[in-house]
Design an enzyme around this catalytic site. Structure first.
Site, PDB file in Angstrom:
ATOM      1  N   VAL A   3       1.044  -1.142  -0.058  1.00  0.00           N
ATOM      2  CA  VAL A   3      -0.011   0.035   0.010  1.00  0.00           C
ATOM      3  C   VAL A   3       1.063   1.167  -0.038  1.00  0.00           C
ATOM      4  O   VAL A   3       1.907   1.198   0.675  1.00  0.00           O
ATOM      5  CB  VAL A   3      -0.795  -0.164   1.202  1.00  0.00           C
ATOM      6  N   SER A   4       0.510   2.131  -0.961  1.00  0.00           N
ATOM      7  CA  SER A   4       1.638   3.323  -1.002  1.00  0.00           C
ATOM      8  C   SER A   4       0.626   4.671  -0.607  1.00  0.00           C
ATOM      9  O   SER A   4       1.351   5.646  -0.353  1.00  0.00           O
ATOM     10  CB  SER A   4       2.010   3.473  -2.386  1.00  0.00           C
ATOM     11  N   THR A   5      -0.370   4.893  -0.638  1.00  0.00           N
ATOM     12  CA  THR A   5      -1.043   6.158  -0.127  1.00  0.00           C
ATOM     13  C   THR A   5      -2.314   5.464   0.976  1.00  0.00           C
ATOM     14  O   THR A   5      -2.671   4.710   0.901  1.00  0.00           O
ATOM     15  CB  THR A   5      -1.804   6.541  -1.134  1.00  0.00           C
TER      16      THR A   5
END
Length: 89
Positions: A3-5
Site C-alpha cells: 500500500v502506498s497511499t
C-alpha cells in the site's frame, strides 16, 4: 502486499484487508502460506527500491516459495517491464 497511499487504505487496499482476503483465498485453494511480503508506503513504480520485493525474489531464487498470490497485479508492480522481468526471473 503493498500500500502506498492513504487513499488506497480507505478504498479497501489496506495491508490488513489485503492479508485477510489473501488468507481466505489461500485457504480455499489449499495453499500453504510460507511468508508475507509487505512493502508499506512504497510505490511500485520502476526504479523504487522495495526491500520486501527484493526478499521475495531471493526466496523465489532459493526455491523457498513457488507461488505468488496478490490481491491485484498492481500490488506487485505497476511497471510492465518489471512484471516481465519477474516472470522471466
Amino acid at each position: 502486499m503493498r500500500v502506498s497511499t492513504e487513499d488506497q487504505a480507505r478504498e479497501g487496499f489496506s495491508l490488513p484487508e489485503q492479508k485477510e482476503r489473501l488468507e481466505t483465498f489461500c485457504k480455499f485453494k489449499g495453499y500453504e502460506i510460507v511468508d508475507y511480503y509487505e512493502d508499506a508506503g512504497i510505490s511500485a513504480k520502476t526504479g523504487n527500491y522495495r526491500p520486501e520485493f527484493e526478499r521475495l525474489k531471493n526466496d523465489i531464487k532459493s526455491k523457498r516459495i513457488n507461488t505468488i498470490v496478490a490481491l491485484k497485479l498492481d500490488r506487485i508492480t505497476r511497471s510492465i517491464c518489471d512484471w516481465e522481468k519477474l516472470i522471466t526471473f
